[in-house]
Design a protein around this motif. Structure first.
Motif, short mmCIF file in Angstrom:
data_model
loop_
_atom_site.label_atom_id
_atom_site.label_comp_id
_atom_site.label_asym_id
_atom_site.label_seq_id
_atom_site.Cartn_x
_atom_site.Cartn_y
_atom_site.Cartn_z
N LEU A 1 -29.22 53.89 53.79
CA LEU A 1 -28.10 53.77 52.54
C LEU A 1 -28.92 54.60 51.02
O LEU A 1 -30.18 54.68 51.38
N THR A 2 -27.26 53.85 50.53
CA THR A 2 -28.41 54.56 49.53
C THR A 2 -29.18 53.77 48.11
O THR A 2 -28.93 52.34 48.66
N PRO A 3 -30.29 53.91 47.19
CA PRO A 3 -30.45 53.07 46.39
C PRO A 3 -29.62 51.62 46.37
O PRO A 3 -30.26 50.81 46.04
N ALA A 4 -28.20 52.04 45.11
CA ALA A 4 -27.57 50.97 45.52
C ALA A 4 -27.27 50.04 46.35
O ALA A 4 -26.61 48.95 46.15
N GLU A 5 -26.82 50.79 47.58
CA GLU A 5 -26.13 49.65 48.60
C GLU A 5 -27.52 49.26 49.49
O GLU A 5 -27.42 48.38 49.86
N ARG A 6 -29.66 49.20 48.73
CA ARG A 6 -29.59 48.56 49.90
C ARG A 6 -30.09 47.92 48.93
O ARG A 6 -29.87 46.21 48.86
N ASN A 7 -29.94 47.74 46.97
CA ASN A 7 -29.07 46.70 46.42
C ASN A 7 -28.49 44.96 46.71
O ASN A 7 -28.37 44.21 47.17
N LEU A 8 -27.51 45.92 47.04
CA LEU A 8 -25.93 44.83 47.36
C LEU A 8 -26.95 44.32 48.88
O LEU A 8 -26.56 43.22 49.01
N ALA A 9 -27.43 44.92 49.84
CA ALA A 9 -27.77 44.41 51.02
C ALA A 9 -29.43 43.12 50.91
O ALA A 9 -28.93 41.41 50.84
N ARG A 10 -30.19 43.64 49.67
CA ARG A 10 -30.76 42.28 49.12
C ARG A 10 -30.45 41.92 48.15
O ARG A 10 -30.41 40.54 49.00
N MET A 11 -29.57 41.88 47.61
CA MET A 11 -27.89 40.41 47.49
C MET A 11 -27.57 39.50 48.50
O MET A 11 -26.91 38.53 47.93
N GLY A 12 -27.77 40.29 49.25
CA GLY A 12 -27.11 39.57 50.86
C GLY A 12 -25.34 40.20 50.74
O GLY A 12 -24.58 39.32 51.46
N ALA A 13 -24.91 41.07 50.24
CA ALA A 13 -23.49 41.23 50.37
C ALA A 13 -23.39 42.51 51.73
O ALA A 13 -22.49 43.28 50.96
N HIS A 14 -24.16 41.39 52.72
CA HIS A 14 -23.40 42.99 53.68
C HIS A 14 -22.28 42.54 53.52
O HIS A 14 -21.40 44.37 54.47
N LYS A 15 -21.34 42.34 53.96
CA LYS A 15 -19.79 42.14 54.52
C LYS A 15 -19.40 43.40 52.93
O LYS A 15 -18.05 44.32 54.12
#
Length: 145
Positions: free
Chosen positions: A62-76
């Motif tokens: 994961l890129t840093p931006a993708e890590r943020n999305l994961a932390r926000m729960g935007a997994h789908k």
């Protein structure tokens, strides 16, 4: 080493050749991830899955931006976006694997688990001995993504 000694020197064993192929595929996947996503995985390991398939495990993709999305729960959304990019670049993934292995990729599968730091798996299924057909990279069309 003299020319005579070089002629007598044995070539790589089948096991060594297979290990070299695995390392080359791993290195190529790391290069592709860096090129396609702006950062490579922290670990890449390639394994034969029987005689006709390679599986590449890529850790921490994961890129840093993708890590943020994961932390926000935007997994789908994250999975859908990543898979979209993977299948938009089927040719870029299959061609080096075909070059390295000398075999045609029959089928390509890509997946990512966004809940465990982006563990990704790239799977390449080859035609069996005696079979032939189009390379998966030749089957790319506008409806791919």
């Amino acid at each position: 080493m003299s020319a005579e000694e070089q002629q007598e020197a044995p070539g790589p064993t089948p096991s060594e050749e297979r290990t070299s192929i695995l390392m080359e595929v791993s290195n190529e996947m790391v290069r592709l991830y860096k090129e396609q996503f702006g950062r490579g995985p922290t670990s890449a390991r390639t394994y034969w899955a029987g005689a006709d398939a390679l599986v590449v495990l890529l850790e921490d993709t994961l890129t840093p931006a993708e890590r943020n999305l994961a932390r926000m729960g935007a997994h789908k959304q994250l999975r859908e976006t990543r898979i979209f990019f993977q299948y938009a670049t089927v040719r870029e993934f299959c061609e080096p694997v075909e070059r390295i292995t000398g075999r045609k990729v029959r089928s390509f599968h890509s997946s990512i688990d966004t809940k465990v730091d982006g563990l990704s798996i790239e799977t390449f299924v080859f035609y069996r001995d005696g079979e032939d057909g189009p390379s998966r990279s030749e089957l790319v069309s506008g409806d791919e993504v």
